[in-house]
Every structure is written in C-alpha cells, then in structure tokens.
Design a protein around this motif. Structure first.
Motif, short mmCIF file in Angstrom:
data_model
loop_
_atom_site.label_atom_id
_atom_site.label_comp_id
_atom_site.label_asym_id
_atom_site.label_seq_id
_atom_site.Cartn_x
_atom_site.Cartn_y
_atom_site.Cartn_z
N MET A 1 0.85 -1.17 0.00
CA MET A 1 0.00 0.00 0.00
C MET A 1 0.90 1.24 0.00
O MET A 1 1.86 1.32 0.75
N SER A 2 0.55 2.21 -0.81
CA SER A 2 1.37 3.41 -0.92
C SER A 2 1.19 4.31 0.30
O SER A 2 0.22 4.19 1.05
N THR A 3 2.11 5.22 0.47
CA THR A 3 2.07 6.17 1.57
C THR A 3 0.80 7.02 1.50
O THR A 3 0.17 7.29 2.53
N LYS A 4 0.43 7.42 0.29
CA LYS A 4 -0.76 8.24 0.11
C LYS A 4 -2.02 7.48 0.54
O LYS A 4 -2.90 8.03 1.21
N ASN A 5 -2.11 6.21 0.18
CA ASN A 5 -3.27 5.40 0.57
C ASN A 5 -3.32 5.19 2.08
O ASN A 5 -4.39 5.21 2.68
N ARG A 6 -2.15 4.98 2.70
CA ARG A 6 -2.12 4.83 4.16
C ARG A 6 -2.56 6.11 4.86
O ARG A 6 -3.24 6.07 5.88
N GLU A 7 -2.14 7.24 4.30
CA GLU A 7 -2.54 8.52 4.87
C GLU A 7 -4.06 8.71 4.78
O GLU A 7 -4.70 9.13 5.74
#
Length: 185
Positions: A1-7
C-alpha cells in the motif's frame, strides 16, 4: 500500500472514530435543545440553546426545581421545572407552593409574583387532587412539573404527572445567545 493510501486510510479512521465518539456522547451523555415558546420565562427565553445532561437521571433522581426536558408526546419534548417529587402532596394557595402542607419559596418567580397587580394571579390555586389522575400523593416514578411562566405553560396542570422514565435529562447550560450564557444549578 502506498504512503498516500495509508494517509487516506488514517484520516478515514480518525473521522469514523470521531463520529462514533460524538454519537455516543450525544446518545448517552449530553444533547442540545432549543427552547420553543415562552413557558419558562423569565428563566429561559424562546430560542435559547441549551445543553441537556442525560447522565444525571441514569445514575440519580430528579430533584425539586431541576429544569428538565421530557417526552411530552412521541414527536415533541417539553422543558419545565420539577416542583413535586414522589410521595409528596402539592398545593398552591395565594401564590405560595405547599409541599406536604409546608410553604416552599420559589426564588425563580419571586420578582414576577411581587410585581402582580392586586387581584391578579401568577399561579392559580390548585391541589394535586385537581390535576389529571386525581392523586392524593405523587406516586413513585412520577414528578409534577410546571413552567416558570405559570400564566402561559402547558404543564402538569393540564397533562398530568410526568413519568420519570420519560425525562430526557436536566438542562444544565445555556450557551446561546452568548448574552444568556449560564450554568444551571
């Protein structure tokens, strides 16, 4: 999962948890209400915004002179003042509240009573037996409520005693308009 999705997922969790907490507080602890009508003048004015404490009566019982919100009908809540408690006999004679035959002062309406013209009545004489139900004493699980504006209030004199389980809570804070900000005690 990308950083943007985690955020994004983190923000969604915060919003959902906040919504659940807010819903829990409103459902079980406090709820806002807006005064609708003149029945609690001079204490509360039409349009005053209040916070109602729902917890008080989940852990305790109403006390004399508490300002309470209760379900008057399935669609409408009323706000009134507790005057009579279970086991008591209530009567009004000559602008005086009698609880079990003993006079009790009502400081929240005293100024209005004192300003009456001769021959006028602020609270018309009545006894508990005159109210719907014709009780001799207030039964367990009920209270007698009156509006502070006795000449313009639909209260126990018309609708009878109020079951304690119909009480939403105690009005404890007027927060709007700011000029009316006040903790109720």
């Amino acid at each position: 999962m990308s950083t943007k999705n985690r955020e994004w997922l983190s923000w969604i969790k915060v919003i959902v948890i906040s919504a659940i907490i807010a819903l829990g507080i409103r459902t079980f602890l406090f709820t806002p209400i807006i005064v609708d009508g003149p029945s609690m003048l001079p204490t509360l004015e039409n349009g005053d915004h209040l916070i109602v404490n729902k917890l008080n009566y989940q852990i305790g019982e109403p006390e004399r002179f508490d300002i309470v919100v209760f379900h008057a009908t399935q669609k409408r809540d009323y706000i009134k003042r507790v005057i009579g408690l279970p086991g008591e006999h209530i009567a009004y004679r000559n602008e005086t509240l009698y609880v079990n035959g003993t006079p009790v002062e009502e400081p929240f309406i005293q100024e209005r009573v004192e300003s009456l013209q001769e021959g006028s009545h602020y609270t018309h004489d009545f006894t508990l037996e005159d109210l719907p139900g014709e009780y001799e004493k207030i039964p367990e699980g009920y209270v007698l409520v009156l509006g502070d504006n006795r000449m313009n209030s639909t209260d126990s004199r018309m609708i009878g005693l109020i079951p304690v389980d119909q009480i939403v809570g105690e009005a404890q804070l007027t927060y709007w308009p700011l000029s009316h900000f006040e903790w109720k005690t």
